[in-house]
Design a protein around this motif. Sequence first.
Motif, PDB file in Angstrom:
ATOM      1  N   VAL A   1       0.848  -1.197   0.000  1.00  0.00           N
ATOM      2  CA  VAL A   1       0.000   0.000   0.000  1.00  0.00           C
ATOM      3  C   VAL A   1       0.881   1.244   0.000  1.00  0.00           C
TER       4      VAL A   1
ATOM      5  N   ASP B   1       2.287   1.780  -3.294  1.00  0.00           N
ATOM      6  CA  ASP B   1       1.201   2.251  -4.138  1.00  0.00           C
ATOM      7  C   ASP B   1       0.997   3.750  -3.956  1.00  0.00           C
ATOM      8  N   LEU B   2       0.996   4.182  -2.695  1.00  0.00           N
ATOM      9  CA  LEU B   2       0.790   5.601  -2.394  1.00  0.00           C
ATOM     10  C   LEU B   2       1.960   6.428  -2.921  1.00  0.00           C
TER      11      LEU B   2
ATOM     12  N   LYS C   1       1.711   6.932  -6.540  1.00  0.00           N
ATOM     13  CA  LYS C   1       0.691   7.930  -6.865  1.00  0.00           C
ATOM     14  C   LYS C   1       1.174   9.332  -6.556  1.00  0.00           C
TER      15      LYS C   1
ATOM     16  N   HIS D   1     -10.509  -3.461 -12.972  1.00  0.00           N
ATOM     17  CA  HIS D   1      -9.921  -2.481 -12.051  1.00  0.00           C
ATOM     18  C   HIS D   1     -10.640  -1.147 -12.150  1.00  0.00           C
TER      19      HIS D   1
ATOM     20  N   LYS E   1      -8.132   2.953   5.377  1.00  0.00           N
ATOM     21  CA  LYS E   1      -8.613   3.251   4.028  1.00  0.00           C
ATOM     22  C   LYS E   1      -9.944   4.018   4.081  1.00  0.00           C
TER      23      LYS E   1
ATOM     24  N   LEU F   1     -14.178   4.773  -4.625  1.00  0.00           N
ATOM     25  CA  LEU F   1     -12.745   5.079  -4.634  1.00  0.00           C
ATOM     26  C   LEU F   1     -11.954   4.221  -3.652  1.00  0.00           C
TER      27      LEU F   1
ATOM     28  N   ASN G   1     -11.691   1.204  -3.431  1.00  0.00           N
ATOM     29  CA  ASN G   1     -11.089   0.044  -4.079  1.00  0.00           C
ATOM     30  C   ASN G   1      -9.855   0.401  -4.889  1.00  0.00           C
ATOM     31  N   ASP G   2      -9.391   1.651  -4.796  1.00  0.00           N
ATOM     32  CA  ASP G   2      -8.263   2.140  -5.601  1.00  0.00           C
ATOM     33  C   ASP G   2      -8.431   1.820  -7.078  1.00  0.00           C
TER      34      ASP G   2
ATOM     35  N   GLU H   1      -8.483   2.130 -11.135  1.00  0.00           N
ATOM     36  CA  GLU H   1      -7.690   2.913 -12.087  1.00  0.00           C
ATOM     37  C   GLU H   1      -8.592   3.795 -12.916  1.00  0.00           C
TER      38      GLU H   1
ATOM     39  N   LEU I   1      -6.220  12.610  -7.194  1.00  0.00           N
ATOM     40  CA  LEU I   1      -5.911  11.181  -7.282  1.00  0.00           C
ATOM     41  C   LEU I   1      -5.203  10.838  -8.583  1.00  0.00           C
TER      42      LEU I   1
END
Lengths: 273, 393
Positions: free
Chosen positions: B11, B14-15, B18, B104, B141, B176, B178-179, B181, B211
Amino acid sequence: MPKSKKQRQLFYLMPYGLWLLLFVIAPLILLLFQSLTTQNGQFTLHNYALYFSSGTYLLMTFNSVWYALLITIITLVISYPTAYLLNQLKQKQFWLLLVILPTWINLLLKTYAFIGLLSKTGTVNNFMSLFGIVPQQLLFSNWSFLLVAAYIEIPFMILPIFNSLAEINPRLEQASRDLGANRWQTLRRVIMPLSMPGIKAGIQAVFIPSLSLFMITRLIGGNRVITLGTAIEEHFLVTQNWQLGSTIGIILIVAMVITMIFTRDRKHSRKRG
Amino acid sequence: MQPVKLCAFLVTIDLLIKSEGWELTNISTPIIEFKNVGLSYGDDEVLKNIDLELEAGKFYTLLGPSGSGKTTILNLISGQLTVTHGDILFEGNIINDVPVEKRHMNTVFQDYGLFPNMTVFENVAFGPSIKGMSKKDIKTKVTEMLTLVKLNQYADREITELSGGQRQRVAIARALANDPEVLLLDEPLSALDYKLRKEMQYELREIQQRLGITFVFVTHDQEEALAMSDWIFVMNDGVIQQNGSPEDIYDEPINHFVADFIGESNILDGIMKTDYLVHFTGKDFENVDAGMRPNERVEIVLRPEDLDLTAIENGKLIVTIADQSFRGDYYEITAIDDDGNEWQVQATNKSKIDERVGLTFDPEDIHIMRFNESENDFDARLESYEGEEDAEK
């Protein structure tokens, strides 16, 4: 016509109120009175003491609850998927009608029909003999009792579940799939919780009447299964012990009330933090 | 490494990706691509041979009237519907047969589709918990998402206790969480009142930019589309009529439908005599369009806000004021010219009914539309003579 709103309401209530009084409340009071008196009309707790100290009656109570539970579980397991499937069909009202149809036929007639089907010379055994299987005794067993009882109760389980499923916005199923849940997860986490009121109503409609079944126990079960319903019938019609019969009746009513409390629809029960 | 820690580590990565704007995928591959996609119900062709490409990180809008096929495209992207022919690609891979739950992307539905048996928190936590995230990660989350939509005080509320605007925010947070794409939005603002809608337009745009994910927004509200989008697809009758930036679509509508649907328009028949000279209402006007056959029949678009009322002697046309209504920041005026054409004009000053006045506009305000010109031909023609102009300069 009475003038005020309250008077008018009372007026409309009268026919059913009278009915309630004569055929529900009065018999209940009589039942309670009889269970608390001797044959000479003196107050006593003897009947209750007898009931709770006798292994036979407690076993009967246990049997009643146990078989009602089995019948409820069997009907639920069959009815839930059926109601779910019915809801997906295009002509769902038509198929639902077919499910409800048997409830329009008298219970006794249906029971006799099953005797015809299951007896030693009945349809099932005739069919099995085509494959060289010797006729079996299918009637008068626990299994045949459960089969017939479940058959009779299934529509009463399907109907409320079907209605609660039909009320669920199909969008919620879409949303659940969209959020990554597969069909099974969607069913378990979204559809089932939302159809809980229907499940509870179905359990009420099946479990409570099943507690006092007696005709099927006699005709199909051959009195192998003795339930409270059978016991009441015996006491009132055979042994003429109305006092004890009333006592069992009261206990049965208490059991039904407890079931109602456990399965009532608890809306807004969640406490906010 | 313990699974929980590994998960938290991922995670974090991932952050990081981003927040630092690191790109792992090839920039040239569109995130979503439609190749000759069609959808029919029996003989009813809902979508006809759609080709489109969406780049990652942009705000796209599918704009059109109801029944135009815009929601159908959204449902094809999300997987709620399956194509009759053609291919849908996600990051270069065909996803025609990938089920909804494995894609996704997530959707904000028009009626929100919130689970009524769950609290705000449980709704937002639904996706992460299906994914099997730990309780602690789910809480992090959900808190993050509720903060993003400014609802962190409402976590324990029942859905029935929320207003329409708040439900809207929960739906966005849930999608959102669920992250995704790609976030798909199906007319999410249509149930809100005017002021709230304006606010949410701004906030959605802000969320998208923060985002950096792709938004595909469906609406029938052209104002909304113009205000929010990087790129607009205008749809009608199951066909993409025109796609482009909001400015392109507003300034250069390709056909009658687009001109009529986007903004207010005065549309007249005319003849393109030669390059840069157009004839309508019995007069010749200089304009800035070219590349058509001599004396080709065309349609002319003049926007009400590009028109001005003036003294009769200064007017290119003479019109009679027929009607006017006050719109707050301007007067909406209906005027009739001597040929009987009706003109919508947005004027800052009040006029007198039945007064004869002059109507004026600049050559670049005249937009020419050819009949049945495809988007490709349109673009090619524009390029050909704009190229010439640049060369002349």
